[in-house]
Write a protein that holds these residues in place. Structure first.
Motif, PDB file in Angstrom:
ATOM      1  N   ALA A  79       0.839  -1.196   0.000  1.00  0.00           N
ATOM      2  CA  ALA A  79       0.000   0.000   0.000  1.00  0.00           C
ATOM      3  C   ALA A  79       0.878   1.252   0.000  1.00  0.00           C
ATOM      4  CB  ALA A  79      -0.924   0.008   1.211  1.00  0.00           C
ATOM      5  N   ALA A  80       0.311   2.325  -0.518  1.00  0.00           N
ATOM      6  CA  ALA A  80       1.059   3.591  -0.549  1.00  0.00           C
ATOM      7  C   ALA A  80       0.114   4.767  -0.750  1.00  0.00           C
ATOM      8  CB  ALA A  80       2.099   3.572  -1.655  1.00  0.00           C
ATOM      9  N   VAL A  81       0.505   5.892  -0.203  1.00  0.00           N
ATOM     10  CA  VAL A  81      -0.210   7.156  -0.402  1.00  0.00           C
ATOM     11  C   VAL A  81       0.829   8.245  -0.610  1.00  0.00           C
ATOM     12  CG1 VAL A  81      -1.707   8.910   0.628  1.00  0.00           C
ATOM     13  CG2 VAL A  81      -2.188   6.479   1.013  1.00  0.00           C
ATOM     14  N   LEU A  82       0.680   8.992  -1.702  1.00  0.00           N
ATOM     15  CA  LEU A  82       1.556  10.131  -1.988  1.00  0.00           C
ATOM     16  C   LEU A  82       0.666  11.357  -2.133  1.00  0.00           C
ATOM     17  CD1 LEU A  82       4.289  11.456  -2.818  1.00  0.00           C
ATOM     18  CD2 LEU A  82       3.738  10.802  -5.183  1.00  0.00           C
ATOM     19  N   LEU A  83       0.957  12.387  -1.368  1.00  0.00           N
ATOM     20  CA  LEU A  83       0.180  13.626  -1.445  1.00  0.00           C
ATOM     21  C   LEU A  83       1.132  14.803  -1.620  1.00  0.00           C
ATOM     22  CD1 LEU A  83      -3.010  14.692  -0.092  1.00  0.00           C
ATOM     23  CD2 LEU A  83      -1.148  16.082   0.778  1.00  0.00           C
ATOM     24  N   ILE A  84       0.883  15.619  -2.642  1.00  0.00           N
ATOM     25  CA  ILE A  84       1.720  16.800  -2.917  1.00  0.00           C
ATOM     26  C   ILE A  84       0.800  18.004  -3.087  1.00  0.00           C
ATOM     27  CG2 ILE A  84       3.426  17.848  -4.462  1.00  0.00           C
ATOM     28  CD1 ILE A  84       4.117  14.964  -5.393  1.00  0.00           C
ATOM     29  N   ILE A  85       1.052  19.051  -2.316  1.00  0.00           N
ATOM     30  CA  ILE A  85       0.305  20.307  -2.458  1.00  0.00           C
ATOM     31  C   ILE A  85       1.260  21.346  -3.035  1.00  0.00           C
ATOM     32  CG2 ILE A  85      -1.045  22.091  -1.301  1.00  0.00           C
ATOM     33  CD1 ILE A  85      -1.710  20.060   0.874  1.00  0.00           C
ATOM     34  N   SER A  86       0.843  21.961  -4.150  1.00  0.00           N
ATOM     35  CA  SER A  86       1.689  22.932  -4.850  1.00  0.00           C
ATOM     36  C   SER A  86       0.938  24.237  -5.052  1.00  0.00           C
ATOM     37  CB  SER A  86       2.103  22.384  -6.228  1.00  0.00           C
ATOM     38  OG  SER A  86       2.721  21.130  -6.108  1.00  0.00           O
ATOM     39  N   THR A 108      -3.919  26.865  -6.222  1.00  0.00           N
ATOM     40  CA  THR A 108      -3.497  25.729  -5.395  1.00  0.00           C
ATOM     41  C   THR A 108      -3.839  24.413  -6.088  1.00  0.00           C
ATOM     42  OG1 THR A 108      -3.828  27.042  -3.403  1.00  0.00           O
ATOM     43  CG2 THR A 108      -3.679  24.671  -3.117  1.00  0.00           C
ATOM     44  N   TRP A 109      -2.920  23.461  -6.016  1.00  0.00           N
ATOM     45  CA  TRP A 109      -3.026  22.179  -6.716  1.00  0.00           C
ATOM     46  C   TRP A 109      -2.713  21.079  -5.703  1.00  0.00           C
ATOM     47  CZ3 TRP A 109      -3.392  21.367 -12.197  1.00  0.00           C
ATOM     48  CH2 TRP A 109      -3.035  20.098 -12.655  1.00  0.00           C
ATOM     49  N   ILE A 110      -3.679  20.183  -5.488  1.00  0.00           N
ATOM     50  CA  ILE A 110      -3.481  19.044  -4.588  1.00  0.00           C
ATOM     51  C   ILE A 110      -3.439  17.778  -5.438  1.00  0.00           C
ATOM     52  CG2 ILE A 110      -4.388  17.730  -2.638  1.00  0.00           C
ATOM     53  CD1 ILE A 110      -5.933  20.250  -1.799  1.00  0.00           C
TER      54      ILE A 110
END
Length: 196
Positions: free
Chosen positions: A114-121, A172-174
């Motif tokens: 399992a994996a979760v990647l979250l990037i807020i730019s 904003t970009w999530i």
């Protein structure tokens, strides 16, 4: 001769009296009375006091958490990534607007399971709009979402248990990528937290 002079004087006096009657009764009109009766009553003019002019609509202020440990509520965060291990998250290249600056990058994994990647730019509103317009060509389906109060784009991943999601508004970009994890409820909380 005397009768003629008296008659002449009487005629002249009658003429002067007649002329005085033509001029309005022999009295000089009062200028203030003439002006006030001839001029219309002054009407109140609009106040010249400057009023607050509406400012152009601006992008709503965003609130980006300072830490991955502050994303969403503690309960939902625990349900979503509580069994995963936080990892170094720098260096990931994922869909993002041109000239974007990464504000927060978070990565959780559980070996290969399992994996979760979250990037807020952050980027300019124009670059975010352009980035959104480019997503359909990359396999994303986009729509306005009342739940997220922003554009919501999703692309299926390599398997049925993986997906990539972009939630974007204004500047904003999530970006969220999941493998074998349902993070939709958590993403909804994060979007509400960021966009207000």
């Amino acid at each position: 001769m005397r009768g003629k002079i008296v008659l002449t004087v009487a005629v002249v006096l009658s003429a002067v009296t007649a002329l005085a009657g033509c001029s309005g009764g022999g009295s000089t009109p009062d200028p203030s009375t003439t002006v006030s009766s001839a001029a219309p009553a002054p009407t109140p003019s609009p106040s010249m006091t400057p009023s607050a002019t509406p400012t152009p609509s601006t992008a709503a202020s965003v609130s980006i958490p300072a830490s991955c440990d502050d994303l969403g509520t503690a309960a939902t965060r625990q349900q979503t990534v509580g069994d995963l291990t936080a990892q170094h998250a720098d260096g990931f290249v994922r869909p993002a607007p041109t000239n974007a600056t990464t504000d927060l990058s978070c990565n959780w994994i559980q070996e290969e399971a399992a994996a979760v990647l979250l990037i807020i730019s952050s980027a300019s509103a124009a670059d975010v709009e352009s980035g959104l317009a480019s997503l359909p060509a990359q396999g994303y389906q986009c729509q306005a979402s009342d739940d997220f109060g922003a554009q919501y784009c999703v692309a299926p991943g390599a398997s049925t248990d993986t997906e990539d999601v972009v939630v974007a508004r204004d500047g904003t970009w999530i970006y969220l990528e999941t493998v074998n994890v349902n993070a939709r409820a958590w993403l909804s909380e994060i979007a509400s937290q960021v966009f207000g």
